[in-house]
Design a protein around this motif. Structure first.
Motif, PDB file in Angstrom:
ATOM      1  N   THR A 184      11.141  16.737 -19.923  1.00  9.79           N
ATOM      2  CA  THR A 184      12.324  17.547 -19.659  1.00  9.79           C
ATOM      3  C   THR A 184      13.431  17.094 -20.612  1.00  9.79           C
ATOM      4  O   THR A 184      13.245  16.159 -21.401  1.00  9.79           O
ATOM      5  N   LEU A 185      14.604  17.705 -20.512  1.00  9.10           N
ATOM      6  CA  LEU A 185      15.711  17.313 -21.387  1.00  9.10           C
ATOM      7  C   LEU A 185      16.220  15.910 -21.084  1.00  9.10           C
ATOM      8  O   LEU A 185      16.908  15.306 -21.914  1.00  9.10           O
ATOM      9  N   GLN A 186      15.874  15.374 -19.926  1.00 11.50           N
ATOM     10  CA  GLN A 186      16.229  13.980 -19.618  1.00 11.50           C
ATOM     11  C   GLN A 186      15.510  13.024 -20.557  1.00 11.50           C
ATOM     12  O   GLN A 186      15.949  11.889 -20.764  1.00 11.50           O
ATOM     13  N   ASP A 187      14.403  13.455 -21.144  1.00  5.24           N
ATOM     14  CA  ASP A 187      13.605  12.607 -22.035  1.00  5.24           C
ATOM     15  C   ASP A 187      13.993  12.771 -23.498  1.00  5.24           C
ATOM     16  O   ASP A 187      13.451  12.096 -24.369  1.00  5.24           O
ATOM     17  N   LEU A 188      14.946  13.663 -23.791  1.00  4.49           N
ATOM     18  CA  LEU A 188      15.316  13.947 -25.174  1.00  4.49           C
ATOM     19  C   LEU A 188      16.077  12.786 -25.796  1.00  4.49           C
ATOM     20  O   LEU A 188      17.009  12.244 -25.206  1.00  4.49           O
ATOM     21  N   GLY A 189      15.653  12.389 -26.994  1.00  3.59           N
ATOM     22  CA  GLY A 189      16.305  11.307 -27.721  1.00  3.59           C
ATOM     23  C   GLY A 189      16.663  11.756 -29.130  1.00  3.59           C
ATOM     24  O   GLY A 189      16.443  12.907 -29.510  1.00  3.59           O
ATOM     25  N   VAL A 190      17.194  10.824 -29.926  1.00  3.96           N
ATOM     26  CA  VAL A 190      17.645  11.156 -31.283  1.00  3.96           C
ATOM     27  C   VAL A 190      16.492  11.649 -32.155  1.00  3.96           C
ATOM     28  O   VAL A 190      16.625  12.644 -32.882  1.00  3.96           O
ATOM     29  N   LYS A 191      15.350  10.980 -32.086  1.00  2.00           N
ATOM     30  CA  LYS A 191      14.202  11.376 -32.906  1.00  2.00           C
ATOM     31  C   LYS A 191      13.781  12.808 -32.602  1.00  2.00           C
ATOM     32  O   LYS A 191      13.625  13.632 -33.515  1.00  2.00           O
ATOM     33  N   ASP A 192      13.590  13.113 -31.317  1.00  2.00           N
ATOM     34  CA  ASP A 192      13.179  14.466 -30.934  1.00  2.00           C
ATOM     35  C   ASP A 192      14.276  15.481 -31.263  1.00  2.00           C
ATOM     36  O   ASP A 192      13.986  16.616 -31.653  1.00  2.00           O
TER      37      ASP A 192
END
Length: 291
Positions: free
Chosen positions: A154-162
């Motif tokens: 989900t968007l909670q897992d979104l980081g700089v790389k992604d």
């Protein structure tokens, strides 16, 4: 540009901007099939201000939360770990690729990239990519005979790389035929994100890029004496209304439906265009704009 052309092109812009079928390709194709002059990259960018206004209104609660948390995080260190504050930075990070590439390849985007043969090829190639990404997502969601369903991100897992990868996917949409939503959503699916999460970030990520592009083209247009302002503004308003309706429908659609209808549409349309260009029915090059 006549008022009727602006009505049709405004509808096309609004109906296709958020679907994975490429709005810039459909504007180019609508003009080609109708025997009209190519509306051009400037017209596309300005009318996209209308569709992005629809995004701002539809996602107003998300956007207000992100902006509020992001501004507070600039002065309050405890807010920097808040998800909305991080989303603000991730939207900025994800917008860098299209900003850099858009300025670098501006002449190509407004010229050679609008060749119908390139558009048709991108429709087919990216259509296949979307199809593969969709099948991978469906396999994870449903599992299989010997495999349990896999939990997607989900968007909670979104980081700089992604976020940067999403941004690079969005930058591919500078080429007509790619599709901003198609590229970013399929990129998200390949990275393991849920359909709704990929679509939501795709729409949020498009806001700064599209508004910046539209305002940049608007500035140039204001300095030009060759813009039909009435029809262009009318097309922008039409794009806003139809675009809002499409967002509401699309967000419900992707929660339970496959992207395959869009895939088949893209591939068939691309093949038809190549056939018509090869037969000499359509010219691959845009007619010179005349406002």
């Amino acid at each position: 540009m006549s008022w009727f052309e602006s009505l049709v092109l405004g509808l096309v812009q609004g109906l296709t901007e958020f679907l994975p079928v490429s709005s810039s390709a459909h504007l180019r194709l609508t003009a080609a099939f109708s025997g009209w002059h190519d509306p051009g990259a400037a017209f596309t960018a300005i009318t996209q201000i209308g569709t992005e206004a629809a995004v701002l209104i539809y996602f107003r609660k998300d956007i207000a939360g992100i902006l509020s948390a992001w501004f507070r995080s600039l002065f309050d260190k405890t807010m920097r770990h808040h998800h909305d504050a991080q989303m603000g930075w991730l939207v900025i990070v994800g917008s860098v690729p299209i900003g850099v590439l858009g300025v670098t390849f501006k002449d190509q985007i407004e010229g050679p990239f609008r060749d119908l043969r390139i558009t048709a090829t991108m429709l087919i190639v990216v259509g296949v990519v979307i199809g593969i990404a969709d099948r991978l997502a469906a396999r994870d969601e449903t599992g299989g005979r010997h495999r349990a369903p896999k939990q997607r991100k989900t968007l909670q897992d979104l980081g700089v790389k992604d976020g940067l990868i999403f941004g690079l996917c969005q930058a591919c949409a500078l080429i007509p035929g790619v599709s901003r939503s198609g590229a970013t959503i399929s990129g998200g699916l390949f990275m393991g994100y849920r359909r709704e999460a990929a679509a939501r970030y795709s729409f949020l990520l498009a806001i700064p890029a599209v508004l910046a592009s539209g305002l940049f083209e608007l500035k140039d247009a204001l300095e030009s004496d060759h813009v039909s302002w009435g029809p262009t503004i009318f097309a922008t308003v039409i794009a806003f209304g139809s675009g809002y309706a499409v967002i509401a429908w699309f967000m419900k659609y992707i929660s339970s439906k496959s992207f395959m209808p869009f895939v088949w549409y893209r591939v068939i349309l691309g093949v038809v265009i190549i056939a018509l260009v090869t037969a000499g029915v359509l010219s691959p090059h845009a007619a010179e704009s005349a406002d």
